[in-house]
Design a protein around this motif. Structure first.
Motif, PDB file in Angstrom:
ATOM      1  N   UNK A  10       0.832  -1.210   0.000  1.00 45.72           N
ATOM      2  CA  UNK A  10       0.000   0.000   0.000  1.00 45.72           C
ATOM      3  C   UNK A  10       0.862   1.254   0.000  1.00 45.72           C
ATOM      4  N   UNK A  11       1.885   1.277   0.877  1.00 42.83           N
ATOM      5  CA  UNK A  11       2.769   2.440   0.934  1.00 42.83           C
ATOM      6  C   UNK A  11       3.552   2.600  -0.362  1.00 42.83           C
ATOM      7  N   UNK A  12       4.019   1.489  -0.903  1.00 45.29           N
ATOM      8  CA  UNK A  12       4.781   1.560  -2.144  1.00 45.29           C
ATOM      9  C   UNK A  12       3.911   2.083  -3.289  1.00 45.29           C
ATOM     10  N   UNK A  13       2.671   1.647  -3.337  1.00 50.34           N
ATOM     11  CA  UNK A  13       1.769   2.111  -4.394  1.00 50.34           C
ATOM     12  C   UNK A  13       1.485   3.609  -4.281  1.00 50.34           C
ATOM     13  N   UNK A  14       1.554   4.143  -3.062  1.00 47.37           N
ATOM     14  CA  UNK A  14       1.288   5.567  -2.853  1.00 47.37           C
ATOM     15  C   UNK A  14       2.554   6.422  -2.937  1.00 47.37           C
ATOM     16  N   UNK A  15       3.697   5.780  -3.147  1.00 42.07           N
ATOM     17  CA  UNK A  15       4.970   6.506  -3.179  1.00 42.07           C
ATOM     18  C   UNK A  15       5.124   7.264  -4.483  1.00 42.07           C
ATOM     19  N   UNK A  16       5.558   8.513  -4.354  1.00 39.00           N
ATOM     20  CA  UNK A  16       5.820   9.353  -5.516  1.00 39.00           C
ATOM     21  C   UNK A  16       7.141  10.061  -5.299  1.00 39.00           C
ATOM     22  N   UNK A  17       7.858  10.266  -6.380  1.00 40.01           N
ATOM     23  CA  UNK A  17       9.059  11.085  -6.343  1.00 40.01           C
ATOM     24  C   UNK A  17       8.667  12.446  -6.890  1.00 40.01           C
ATOM     25  N   UNK A  18       8.997  13.485  -6.166  1.00 44.04           N
ATOM     26  CA  UNK A  18       8.639  14.827  -6.619  1.00 44.04           C
ATOM     27  C   UNK A  18       9.697  15.817  -6.149  1.00 44.04           C
ATOM     28  N   UNK A  19       9.741  16.925  -6.817  1.00 44.41           N
ATOM     29  CA  UNK A  19      10.686  17.993  -6.503  1.00 44.41           C
ATOM     30  C   UNK A  19       9.909  19.149  -5.905  1.00 44.41           C
ATOM     31  N   UNK A  20      10.445  19.686  -4.818  1.00 44.73           N
ATOM     32  CA  UNK A  20       9.741  20.747  -4.105  1.00 44.73           C
ATOM     33  C   UNK A  20      10.641  21.952  -3.897  1.00 44.73           C
ATOM     34  N   UNK A  21      10.318  23.074  -4.541  1.00 40.80           N
ATOM     35  CA  UNK A  21      11.091  24.294  -4.284  1.00 40.80           C
ATOM     36  C   UNK A  21      11.060  24.703  -2.812  1.00 40.80           C
ATOM     37  N   UNK A  22       9.948  24.460  -2.141  1.00 44.17           N
ATOM     38  CA  UNK A  22       9.843  24.814  -0.732  1.00 44.17           C
ATOM     39  C   UNK A  22      10.758  23.938   0.121  1.00 44.17           C
ATOM     40  N   UNK A  23      10.815  22.664  -0.182  1.00 40.43           N
ATOM     41  CA  UNK A  23      11.708  21.766   0.551  1.00 40.43           C
ATOM     42  C   UNK A  23      13.158  22.197   0.402  1.00 40.43           C
TER      43      UNK A  23
END
Length: 171
Positions: A10-23
């Motif tokens: 379930x966690x793996x299916x919800x995992x996304x890689x994203x880039x965040x300017x705020x981070x």
């Protein structure tokens, strides 16, 4: 040092890689404060310190939340990116949508009952506090991160691609 995180389907299916300017902005501010300093960023740190000597940033509401003797910070400062191409405006809007309950819960998780003054004010008036924090972080991004964003983003996109490929290969 390799990091291993065990997750279920379930966690793996919800995992996304994203880039965040705020981070990246939050990470940069923490490095400028001497926390989690990475030698790969020394050139940027020197540039940013010189930039701030000429015109310091006003981080009245944000500094105490990011820089403390605590090992972490309130998670609402870096909300999950809304998508792969999120802008600083998208990220700040997500931060400012944090509910009053989430703000207070996050502050208690990080600081316990000994809230710093900035956190007390935020707990008392989350909506106006989040607006002020969002404005401070947006200004920090514009001054310190935006001039370097194309290069930062290119490096992050390459890293995401590499990690996604390794994950797909089961490595």
């Amino acid at each position: 040092m390799a990091l291993t995180v065990d997750v279920g389907v379930t966690e793996l299916a919800a995992t996304r890689f994203a880039i965040s300017p705020l981070s990246e902005t939050v990470a940069g501010l923490q490095q400028l404060a001497g926390q989690d300093r990475n030698t790969a960023h020394l050139r940027w740190l020197r540039w940013a310190k010189d930039e701030l000597i000429h015109e310091p940033l006003d981080l009245t509401y944000t500094r105490a939340l990011l820089v403390s003797d605590r090992p972490n910070w309130p998670e609402f400062l870096v909300p999950a990116p809304t998508g792969p191409g999120a802008s600083i405006d998208d990220d700040v809007a997500a931060l400012q949508r944090t509910t009053d309950r989430q703000v207070r819960s996050s502050l208690r998780r990080v600081f316990g009952d000994a809230l710093p003054d900035a956190a007390v004010a935020l707990a008392d008036r989350p909506e106006s506090g989040l607006m002020a924090i969002g404005n401070e972080l947006r200004m920090s991004y514009e001054r310190l991160i935006a001039p370097h964003w194309p290069r930062i983003r290119a490096v992050l996109e390459a890293d995401v691609s590499h990690r996604a490929r390794r994950l797909a290969l089961g490595e």
